[in-house]
Write an enzyme that holds these catalytic residues in place. Structure first.
Site, mmCIF file in Angstrom:
data_model
loop_
_atom_site.group_PDB
_atom_site.id
_atom_site.type_symbol
_atom_site.label_atom_id
_atom_site.label_comp_id
_atom_site.label_asym_id
_atom_site.label_seq_id
_atom_site.Cartn_x
_atom_site.Cartn_y
_atom_site.Cartn_z
ATOM 1 N N THR A 79 33.992 27.990 38.653
ATOM 2 C CA THR A 79 34.686 27.819 37.385
ATOM 3 C C THR A 79 34.278 26.494 36.781
ATOM 4 O O THR A 79 33.592 25.702 37.437
ATOM 5 C CB THR A 79 36.212 27.846 37.623
ATOM 6 O OG1 THR A 79 36.875 27.944 36.379
ATOM 7 C CG2 THR A 79 36.662 26.586 38.306
ATOM 8 N N ALA A 98 42.279 31.945 42.712
ATOM 9 C CA ALA A 98 43.157 32.182 41.558
ATOM 10 C C ALA A 98 44.588 32.433 41.995
ATOM 11 O O ALA A 98 45.541 31.914 41.401
ATOM 12 C CB ALA A 98 42.641 33.368 40.750
#
Lengths: 273, 253
Positions: A70, A118
């Site tokens: 990310t 996540a």
């Protein structure tokens, strides 16, 4: 042997007014009642051994990679705190989603970013929201960014070595002014003016450090954050999707823009002409 | 009724918790403590019990520091106070560690009060036999004074007294406490000492006075300083008495 024993069926406790659904919840979803202390996997060193425990049909190990695939960034400047993130979720080389919300709204004056696992980030930041609200109710004043980030880092430290994967920035506004902390699953908690987290952070830092000044105007800050994330999405395979820009002001946070990185690519290319 | 007031704290038929009320009686036997919140200082004064001839003077301290900016005085069972003080001190540091801010006076008072309340609702335990005056400055430099009692309730006060003859002292404070009277440090100290002198035999040797200022500086007054203020107070009293006599004489004429 009775069928019940073979199936592993346990006779319900006598006098139990608990319905079978509640009983199952108690047994398997302890998180609903005690969400600040989750059960651990039933073996040692979950961090290293989790992957080994999971084997596929042919007896091969299922590799579980927790790369922080990310790009997220945050910086303090004269107008408050700016957060910018991408929105790509990857599982190895597979893109799971192109529209993940990697900025979590803890409350109007606190934002958290997501990098790493996540589920870990979302879950624990929600527990953080609960604790922040309880603090407000008990003490009749908003929690400080320092205290909120410390709650999260103490949780992470509690589970240190057990396989949590989080690289989070806690940004907010309190009595002391704008606050920005980097908190991760190793238990690290660092205050700072400028952070970028994730596999694309190396690219973002280049652009960020080149253009960062404390006295940026709001528009300049939005542009800097947006550009830094865009450049990371360009070069890093694990970053992409929508570039989201949030501004944390003294009056609370505001969503500034949410643009696809492809759109930004052509926009910036046109500017070069 | 008598069956309900032993061992565990239980309700009586008419809604009393006798153990808690008996604890409040124990408090009334303790030596007097007074607290006054001034404009920019907070003052705690306690009556020092007379010590036996061979006893060393400074072993009984009734004014304790819970943190840099928090002071506490108590009335009642000293041993019970020790337990509470120990836990309150730990909580002050714990709070600093997890929240990165010193405790507010309200927070630590609430903590002490919750502790006391827990003991009124636990098996096999008796309530704490002390009332506390907790005072100091919050982070934003506001002075605060709180009082807790054995039942676990707490309230904020401008000035209050606990222990023996607390009622008399409180009535004196109600008559004499005005914002003008506590505008300076000197005046606040004088008011606190004057209030204590209503019920304590005169002499600076019988009083212990602590002052905390805005910048969290704690100072315990020396006996000589206390005696100076006591002398001023006594002189004022004499002058007052003298003028009253004159007035009554002139009236009589």
């Amino acid at each position: 042997p009775p069928l019940a024993d073979i199936c592993g069926f346990q006779t319900p406790k006598p006098g139990g007014l608990v319905s079978s659904l509640d009983h199952d919840n108690e047994e398997y979803c302890g998180n609903f009642s005690a969400n600040s202390t989750i059960s651990l996997p039933p073996f040692a060193n979950p961090g290293t051994n989790l992957g080994r425990v999971l084997k596929d049909e042919s007896g091969n190990d299922i590799p579980m990679n927790f790369d922080h695939g990310t790009t997220t960034l945050g910086f303090k400047y004269q107008g408050g705190v700016l957060l910018a993130v991408d929105s790509r979720a990857t599982g190895g080389m597979y893109i799971g989603s192109g529209s993940v919300k990697k900025i979590i709204e803890i409350n109007r004056y606190l934002l958290g970013t997501m990098a790493g696992g996540a589920a870990d980030c979302t879950y624990w930041e929600r527990v953080l929201s609960k604790q922040c609200r309880l603090y407000e109710l008990r003490n009749r004043e908003r929690i400080s960014v320092a205290a909120a980030s410390k709650i999260l880092s103490n949780i992470a430290y509690n589970y240190k070595g057990m396989g949590l994967s989080m690289g989070v920035m806690v940004a907010g506004y309190d009595k002391r002014g704008p606050g920005l902390y980097y908190v991760d699953s190793d238990g690290e908690r660092t205050p700072g003016n400028c952070f970028s987290v994730g596999s694309g952070s190396i690219y973002a830092y280049g652009v960020l450090d080149a253009g960062y000044r404390h006295d940026l105007t709001d528009e300049e800050a939005y542009d800097l954050g947006r550009r830094a994330i865009y450049h990371a999405t360009f070069r890093d395979a694990a970053s992409g999707g929508i570039v989201r820009v949030y501004h944390m002001k003294p009056t609370g946070f505001e969503v500034i823009s949410e643009q696809d990185c492809k759109e930004l690519h052509y926009m910036y290319a046109a500017e070069k002409q | 009724m008598s069956g309900y007031d032993r061992a565990i704290t239980m309700f009586s038929p008419d809604g009393h918790l006798f153990q808690v009320e008996y604890a409040q009686e124990a408090v009334k036997k303790g030596s007097t403590a007074v607290g006054v919140r001034g404009n920019n200082v907070v003052v705690l004064g306690v009556e020092k019990k007379a010590v036996a001839k061979l006893q060393e003077d400074r072993t009984v301290r009734k004014i304790c520091q819970l943190d840099d900016h928090v002071l506490m005085a108590f009335a009642g069972l000293t041993a019970d106070a020790r337990v509470l003080i120990k836990q309150a001190r730990v909580e002050c540091q714990s709070h600093k560690l997890t929240v990165e801010d010193p405790v507010t006076l309200e927070y630590i008072t609430r903590y002490v009060a919750s502790l006391k309340q827990r003991y009124t609702q636990s098996n096999g335990r008796r309530p704490f036999g002390i009332s506390c005056l907790i005072t100091g400055f919050d982070n934003d430099k506001t002075p605060r004074l709180y009082q807790t009692d054995p039942s676990g309730t707490y309230h904020e006060w401008k000035a209050n007294a606990i222990g023996r003859n607390a009622k008399t002292v409180r009535e004196f404070l109600e008559k004499n406490y005005t914002p003008e009277n506590v505008a300076t440090e000197e005046q606040t100290v004088k008011l606190a000492i004057k209030a204590l002198l209503e019920v304590v035999q005169s002499g600076g040797k019988n009083l212990e006075v602590a002052i905390m200022r805005e910048d969290s500086k704690l100072s315990m007054l020396e006996v000589s300083e206390i005696e100076k203020v006591v002398a001023v107070v006594e002189k004022e009293k004499e002058e007052e008495a003298a003028t009253k006599k004159k007035e009554s004489k002139s009236e009589a004429k």
